[in-house]
Scaffold this motif. Structure first.
Motif, PDB file in Angstrom:
ATOM      1  N   LEU A 109      -2.038  72.095  37.054  1.00  0.00           N
ATOM      2  CA  LEU A 109      -0.443  72.256  36.806  1.00  0.00           C
ATOM      3  C   LEU A 109       0.306  71.673  38.084  1.00  0.00           C
ATOM      4  N   LYS A 110      -0.389  71.604  39.187  1.00  0.00           N
ATOM      5  CA  LYS A 110       0.226  71.101  40.447  1.00  0.00           C
ATOM      6  C   LYS A 110       0.443  69.346  39.959  1.00  0.00           C
ATOM      7  N   SER A 111      -0.632  68.843  39.364  1.00  0.00           N
ATOM      8  CA  SER A 111      -0.628  67.472  39.260  1.00  0.00           C
ATOM      9  C   SER A 111       0.357  67.094  38.053  1.00  0.00           C
ATOM     10  N   HIS A 112       0.544  68.123  37.313  1.00  0.00           N
ATOM     11  CA  HIS A 112       1.575  67.877  36.288  1.00  0.00           C
ATOM     12  C   HIS A 112       2.858  67.845  36.911  1.00  0.00           C
TER      13      HIS A 112
ATOM     14  N   GLU B 245       5.826  64.875  37.182  1.00  0.00           N
ATOM     15  CA  GLU B 245       7.494  65.039  36.937  1.00  0.00           C
ATOM     16  C   GLU B 245       8.229  64.816  38.029  1.00  0.00           C
ATOM     17  N   GLN B 246       8.025  65.210  39.175  1.00  0.00           N
ATOM     18  CA  GLN B 246       8.908  65.099  40.308  1.00  0.00           C
ATOM     19  C   GLN B 246       9.005  63.569  40.671  1.00  0.00           C
ATOM     20  N   TYR B 247       7.687  62.877  40.582  1.00  0.00           N
ATOM     21  CA  TYR B 247       7.660  61.253  40.701  1.00  0.00           C
ATOM     22  C   TYR B 247       8.530  60.696  39.774  1.00  0.00           C
ATOM     23  N   ALA B 248       8.622  60.938  38.535  1.00  0.00           N
ATOM     24  CA  ALA B 248       9.336  60.554  37.429  1.00  0.00           C
ATOM     25  C   ALA B 248      10.745  60.683  37.892  1.00  0.00           C
ATOM     26  N   LYS B 249      11.380  62.041  38.086  1.00  0.00           N
ATOM     27  CA  LYS B 249      12.646  62.332  38.471  1.00  0.00           C
ATOM     28  C   LYS B 249      13.151  61.785  39.586  1.00  0.00           C
ATOM     29  N   GLU B 250      12.547  61.548  40.662  1.00  0.00           N
ATOM     30  CA  GLU B 250      12.821  60.682  41.870  1.00  0.00           C
ATOM     31  C   GLU B 250      12.946  59.467  41.860  1.00  0.00           C
TER      32      GLU B 250
ATOM     33  N   LEU C 219      11.862  57.236  39.285  1.00  0.00           N
ATOM     34  CA  LEU C 219      12.067  56.398  37.994  1.00  0.00           C
ATOM     35  C   LEU C 219      13.500  56.990  37.417  1.00  0.00           C
ATOM     36  N   ASN C 220      14.126  57.979  38.143  1.00  0.00           N
ATOM     37  CA  ASN C 220      15.435  58.437  37.660  1.00  0.00           C
ATOM     38  C   ASN C 220      15.433  59.081  36.037  1.00  0.00           C
ATOM     39  N   MET C 221      14.156  59.489  35.755  1.00  0.00           N
ATOM     40  CA  MET C 221      14.196  60.219  34.702  1.00  0.00           C
ATOM     41  C   MET C 221      14.500  61.546  34.488  1.00  0.00           C
ATOM     42  N   THR C 222      15.143  61.850  33.297  1.00  0.00           N
ATOM     43  CA  THR C 222      15.425  63.361  32.957  1.00  0.00           C
ATOM     44  C   THR C 222      15.046  63.906  31.657  1.00  0.00           C
ATOM     45  N   TYR C 223      15.216  65.076  31.503  1.00  0.00           N
ATOM     46  CA  TYR C 223      15.087  65.521  30.069  1.00  0.00           C
ATOM     47  C   TYR C 223      16.352  65.279  29.259  1.00  0.00           C
ATOM     48  N   SER C 224      16.014  64.949  27.772  1.00  0.00           N
ATOM     49  CA  SER C 224      17.220  64.731  27.110  1.00  0.00           C
ATOM     50  C   SER C 224      17.834  65.926  26.690  1.00  0.00           C
TER      51      SER C 224
END
Length: 104
Positions: free
Chosen positions: A75-78, A82-87, A89-94
């Motif tokens: 769960l930590k790796s997920h 997610e944190q890497y994707a947000k910070e 790659l500026n990805m967010t949930y739709s």
């Protein structure tokens, strides 16, 4: 002539007291010792059985703990992804209200 009657039980008991007193005490001590040995062996076997059950329980709990640690790490790796994707790659949930569903 004197007719005297002898009490056979009393004679036998007096003979045992006089000649076999030590033997009777020894027999009583041996019997007591044997009963105590049997009791101690029985209690020892019960304790060994309880110890084995506790060992089995401990192994199950250890396995469960290891599984929980693995699940926590997964769960930590997920969360890291997610944190890497947000910070980075500026990805967010739709937003579900802004989603368009296309059906063919």
């Amino acid at each position: 002539m004197n007719k005297s009657t002898y009490n056979l039980q009393k004679i036998i008991v007096n003979d045992f007291k006089r000649y076999y007193k030590k033997l009777m005490i020894l027999l009583l001590m041996i019997t007591t010792s044997a009963i105590l040995v049997i009791t101690i062996v029985h209690k020892t076997r019960l304790l060994i059985s309880n110890e084995e059950q506790l060992d089995i329980m401990q192994k199950k709990i250890t396995a469960q703990c290891n599984n929980l640690i693995l699940e926590k790490n997964i769960l930590k790796s997920h969360r890291k992804i997610e944190q890497y994707a947000k910070e980075k790659l500026n990805m967010t949930y739709s937003n579900p209200l802004k989603e368009n569903i296309i059906i063919k």
